[in-house]
Design an enzyme around this catalytic site. Structure first.
Site, PDB file in Angstrom:
ATOM      1  N   PHE A  62      -1.216   4.436   6.034  1.00 48.19           N
ATOM      2  CA  PHE A  62      -0.362   4.919   4.933  1.00 48.19           C
ATOM      3  C   PHE A  62      -0.638   6.415   4.742  1.00 48.19           C
ATOM      4  O   PHE A  62      -1.028   6.868   3.672  1.00 48.19           O
ATOM      5  CB  PHE A  62      -0.627   4.162   3.612  1.00 48.19           C
ATOM      6  CG  PHE A  62      -0.478   2.670   3.713  1.00 48.19           C
ATOM      7  CD1 PHE A  62       0.772   2.066   3.596  1.00 48.19           C
ATOM      8  CD2 PHE A  62      -1.595   1.853   3.919  1.00 48.19           C
ATOM      9  CE1 PHE A  62       0.910   0.680   3.676  1.00 48.19           C
ATOM     10  CE2 PHE A  62      -1.464   0.475   4.009  1.00 48.19           C
ATOM     11  CZ  PHE A  62      -0.214  -0.112   3.882  1.00 48.19           C
ATOM     12  N   ASP A  79       2.268   5.550   9.318  1.00 47.78           N
ATOM     13  CA  ASP A  79       3.134   5.410   8.143  1.00 47.78           C
ATOM     14  C   ASP A  79       4.463   4.825   8.609  1.00 47.78           C
ATOM     15  O   ASP A  79       4.850   4.954   9.764  1.00 47.78           O
ATOM     16  CB  ASP A  79       3.360   6.768   7.467  1.00 47.78           C
ATOM     17  CG  ASP A  79       3.746   6.620   6.004  1.00 47.78           C
ATOM     18  OD1 ASP A  79       2.877   6.794   5.139  1.00 47.78           O
ATOM     19  OD2 ASP A  79       4.924   6.310   5.727  1.00 47.78           O
ATOM     20  N   ASN A  90       4.940  -0.394  10.620  1.00 48.28           N
ATOM     21  CA  ASN A  90       4.575  -1.152   9.421  1.00 48.28           C
ATOM     22  C   ASN A  90       3.065  -1.394   9.489  1.00 48.28           C
ATOM     23  O   ASN A  90       2.557  -1.961  10.455  1.00 48.28           O
ATOM     24  CB  ASN A  90       5.336  -2.479   9.424  1.00 48.28           C
ATOM     25  CG  ASN A  90       5.002  -3.311   8.194  1.00 48.28           C
ATOM     26  OD1 ASN A  90       3.840  -3.415   7.783  1.00 48.28           O
ATOM     27  ND2 ASN A  90       6.022  -3.893   7.616  1.00 48.28           N
ATOM     28  N   ALA A  91       2.371  -0.971   8.459  1.00 43.90           N
ATOM     29  CA  ALA A  91       0.905  -1.011   8.486  1.00 43.90           C
ATOM     30  C   ALA A  91       0.374  -2.433   8.658  1.00 43.90           C
ATOM     31  O   ALA A  91      -0.630  -2.649   9.338  1.00 43.90           O
ATOM     32  CB  ALA A  91       0.358  -0.397   7.206  1.00 43.90           C
ATOM     33  N   ASP A 120      -4.616   3.714   2.159  1.00 44.98           N
ATOM     34  CA  ASP A 120      -4.092   4.270   0.899  1.00 44.98           C
ATOM     35  C   ASP A 120      -2.651   3.799   0.688  1.00 44.98           C
ATOM     36  O   ASP A 120      -1.711   4.605   0.724  1.00 44.98           O
ATOM     37  CB  ASP A 120      -4.175   5.807   0.926  1.00 44.98           C
ATOM     38  CG  ASP A 120      -3.746   6.427  -0.400  1.00 44.98           C
ATOM     39  OD1 ASP A 120      -3.772   5.721  -1.428  1.00 44.98           O
ATOM     40  OD2 ASP A 120      -3.392   7.621  -0.406  1.00 44.98           O
ATOM     41  N   CYS A 142      -3.583   2.487  -6.030  1.00 47.46           N
ATOM     42  CA  CYS A 142      -3.049   3.290  -7.145  1.00 47.46           C
ATOM     43  C   CYS A 142      -2.283   2.391  -8.113  1.00 47.46           C
ATOM     44  O   CYS A 142      -1.489   2.869  -8.918  1.00 47.46           O
ATOM     45  CB  CYS A 142      -2.175   4.419  -6.625  1.00 47.46           C
ATOM     46  SG  CYS A 142      -0.842   3.869  -5.577  1.00 47.46           S
TER      47      CYS A 142
END
Ligand code: SAH
Length: 396
Positions: free
Chosen positions: A227, A248, A279-280, A300, A340
Site C-alpha cells: 500500500f 499499490d 491487489n495487496a 499501510d 488509520c
C-alpha cells in the site's frame, strides 16, 4: 440551543460534538450560526458552531461565551495559534498539516502546507461563511507567506451540509505570481511532488512523516512496502535497504511514486525502486505461498473500518495481511504495520497482531508503538482525533 441530558453529559466529558438527536431545541436558529449551548436546567456549556443538516449538529468552539460577531476573529486567533504550535513540533519538512479541525479548536477546517502552497478544506456550514473564510485566508497569508492557496472540495460534504456547489482550485495567489497547482516539497531530506489536482486526501499522507523516519532507522536488506501510494515509506527505505519494492492497486499513485523516486535518484546510488501494480491481498498470498522472504515489510492499508459496524470485517482484513507479512519476514527482520482506522483501537490492533503472530508461529518483539505525527494533534477528550497506529516490530 438546548441539548439533551445525553448531549450535556458528552460535553461534560470534554467532547466537542453534540449529535442532531441530542438537540432539544434549535428553533429559529439559522444554519452556520454561532450558538450558546445550555442544558435542560439552563446551565451554560459554552459556544458552538451549528450545522443545520449535519449529523453532528454542534461543534464546540469553547466553554466561554463568544458573541456571534466575534466568530471570525476567534477563528483567526486559533489559526495563528495552530501555526505557532507547529513551529515547535515540526522538523525537517516544509510539508505538514497546519490546521487539523477539532484538534486545533477549529472544527470543520483543515489546512495543509506543501512548501510554497497551502491546501484548504472547508467541511462545515460555519467555516464556509465569507467573514470566516476571509479571516482564515488573511492569517494564513500573513503567517506563512504562501505563493498560492488551493481549495480542495469534496462535493459530497458540501451536499450533506447543504452548501452551494463549489469548484475546487486556486483561491488565492500572491501579487504578481502565476496561479500554480503543483509544487515540490522536502520531507526528511527527500523530495516529493504535490499536485493539487490529483492525489487522495489533500495530497500526501503527512500523518506518517515521523513514522517514515522511524521505519527507516530499522529497515534493512530486501524491503517490501505494501500500500505504498506515492512512495512515502518506500522512498525512505530506499536510503537504507538494498532492494525496495512498492505495491499499490492504483496506477496513478505508482506513476507519481516513480517520479518521486526519480527526484531523489542521487540518494540511492543507482539502485532503483520496483513498483508493482497489484491487489495487496492477492500479492501477499502469492508471495507468501511462493516462499518469498523479506528483511523489512511495511503494511499501510487504507482505513478498513469506516464505521463501528464494519469492525469485524476490518480486523479480519488486517489479520490476513499481517499473517501473510509475518510469514515472509526473515528472522531478525522488521515489520512496520499500520492502521488509520479510528474504530480499531491500539489495543484491538495489537490483539489482532498477537493472533496473527500465534498463527504464523513467529515471535514478535515490539520496537516502537507509534502514532500520527505531531502536526496532527490528539485531544485527550476527543478520541476521534487519535486514529493512526504504527507498530514497528522485530520478528524472530
Ligand atoms: N503508505 C502510503 C499511504 C497508503 S494509503 C504513504 O505513506 O503515503 C492506502 C493506499 O492503498 C492507497 O494508495 C490505495 O491506492 C491503496 N490500496 C487500497 N486498496 C488496495 C488493495 N486492495 N491493494 C493494493 N493497494 C490498495
Amino acid at each position: 440551543m438546548i441539548v439533551s441530558p445525553r448531549g450535556a453529559a458528552r460535553l461534560r466529558s470534554g467532547h466537542v460534538w453534540v449529535y442532531q438527536s441530542d438537540i432539544k431545541s434549535a428553533r429559529n436558529i439559522a444554519p452556520a450560526s454561532t450558538v450558546s449551548v445550555y442544558d435542560d436546567h439552563a446551565s451554560f456549556y459554552g459556544t458552538a458552531l451549528y450545522s443545520s443538516t449535519s449529523q453532528i449538529a454542534i461543534r464546540m468552539l469553547g466553554s466561554q461565551a463568544i458573541p456571534a460577531e466575534r466568530t471570525a476573529e476567534v477563528v483567526a486567533e486559533r489559526v495563528r495559534a495552530a501555526i505557532h504550535y507547529r513551529r515547535n513540533v515540526v522538523r525537517d519538512t516544509n510539508a505538514y498539516r497546519v490546521v487539523f479541525s477539532e484538534a486545533d479548536f477549529l472544527p470543520g477546517l483543515i489546512v495543509d502546507r506543501y512548501n510554497d502552497m497551502l491546501s484548504l478544506q472547508v467541511l462545515t456550514q460555519a467555516m464556509d461563511q465569507a467573514p470566516v473564510r476571509e479571516a482564515v485566508l488573511r492569517e494564513l497569508v500573513q503567517e506563512l507567506d504562501p505563493v498560492c492557496i488551493v481549495e480542495r472540495v469534496e462535493p459530497r460534504i458540501r451536499e450533506l451540509e447543504q452548501l452551494p456547489p463549489l469548484e475546487g482550485g486556486v483561491i488565492w495567489t500572491r501579487d504578481g505570481a502565476q496561479p500554480k497547482s503543483s509544487t515540490t516539497f522536502t520531507m526528511n531530506g527527500l523530495r516529493f511532488q504535490y499536485d493539487a489536482h490529483g492525489g487522495q486526501k489533500t495530497g500526501a499522507f503527512l500523518d506518517q512523516r515521523e513514522n517514515y523516519s522511524a521505519a527507516e532507522r530499522y529497515a534493512h536488506g530486501r524491503a517490501l512496502d505494501v500500500f505504498c501510494y506515492q512512495g512515502g515509506f518506500a522512498l525512505h527505505l530506499a536510503r537504507t535497504c538494498e532492494q525496495v519494492t512498492g505495491v499499490d492497486a492504483s496506477r496513478p499513485a505508482l506513476e507519481i511514486a516513480n517520479q518521486n523516486a526519480a527526484l531523489n535518484a542521487g540518494l540511492y546510488n543507482g539502485r532503483e525502486i520496483e513498483w508493482v501494480e497489484a491487489n495487496a491481498f492477492d500479492l501477499l498470498r502469492d508471495y507468501s505461498d511462493g516462499g518469498e522472504e523479506y528483511d523489512t515489510v511495511v503494511l499501510d492499508p487504507p482505513a478498513f473500518a469506516k464505521t463501528k459496524r464494519t469492525l469485524d470485517t476490518a480486523v479480519r482484513g488486517y489479520k490476513e495481511l499481517n499473517l501473510r507479512a509475518l510469514k515472509m519476514v526473515k528472522a531478525g527482520g522488521v515489520l512496520v504495520t499500520c492502521s488509520c482506522s479510528y474504530h480499531v483501537s491500539e489495543a484491538e490492533f495489537l490483539q489482532m497482531l498477537t493472533s496473527a503472530a500465534v498463527d504464523a508461529r513467529r515471535q514478535v518483539r515490539i520496537l516502537e508503538k507509534r502514532v500520527q505525527a505531531q502536526d496532527h494533534p490528539v485531544l485527550l477528550t476527543v478520541p476521534e482525533t487519535s486514529y493512526l497506529k504504527c507498530i514497528i516490530c522485530q520478528i524472530t
